[in-house]
Design an enzyme around this catalytic site. Sequence first.
Site, PDB file in Angstrom:
ATOM      1  N   SER A  41       0.833  -1.198   0.000  1.00  0.00           N
ATOM      2  CA  SER A  41       0.000   0.000   0.000  1.00  0.00           C
ATOM      3  C   SER A  41       0.865   1.244   0.000  1.00  0.00           C
ATOM      4  CB  SER A  41      -1.027   0.028   1.129  1.00  0.00           C
ATOM      5  OG  SER A  41      -2.011   1.014   0.822  1.00  0.00           O
ATOM      6  N   HIS A  86       2.769  14.831   4.927  1.00  0.00           N
ATOM      7  CA  HIS A  86       2.598  16.225   4.541  1.00  0.00           C
ATOM      8  C   HIS A  86       3.103  17.043   5.715  1.00  0.00           C
ATOM      9  CE1 HIS A  86       1.058  19.316   1.872  1.00  0.00           C
ATOM     10  NE2 HIS A  86       0.729  19.975   2.968  1.00  0.00           N
ATOM     11  N   CYS A 111      -1.042  -3.626   4.134  1.00  0.00           N
ATOM     12  CA  CYS A 111      -1.906  -4.790   4.052  1.00  0.00           C
ATOM     13  C   CYS A 111      -1.155  -6.010   4.579  1.00  0.00           C
ATOM     14  CB  CYS A 111      -2.339  -5.027   2.609  1.00  0.00           C
ATOM     15  SG  CYS A 111      -3.251  -3.648   1.917  1.00  0.00           S
TER      16      CYS A 111
END
Length: 122
Positions: free
Chosen positions: A62, A67, A82
């Site tokens: 994944s 940020h 996952c």
Amino acid sequence: MDYSGTHLLADLFGCDGLDDIDRVESALRASVAAGGATLLEIRLHSFGTGQGITGVALLAESHISIHSWPERRYAAVDIFLCGRRHDLGAALAALVSGLGAESCTERRIARGFSIDDGALAG
């Protein structure tokens, strides 16, 4: 519910170097390794000197995204892996360490679906 993975959302406070693209990349690479994930690619964008960075480590399992707001010494982190074999705590700890975070909060969400509940029905 069939297990598809865990999504960890974290807020890192009191961070250093959040406008340093090399430092952010290094922290992401350490996070991927610590979590036991498979790195496909890292994409980062700097908004300029003294500005934040946004980016993602694309994983076979994944992603890990970030940020940053260097003026607030804050970073928002998203780790979704996952499978049960991965260590999300170690992945987060590597980011905390790599960015020198003074504190961190986290939330974990189990992700998945069940064929029995009609989630795949058209």
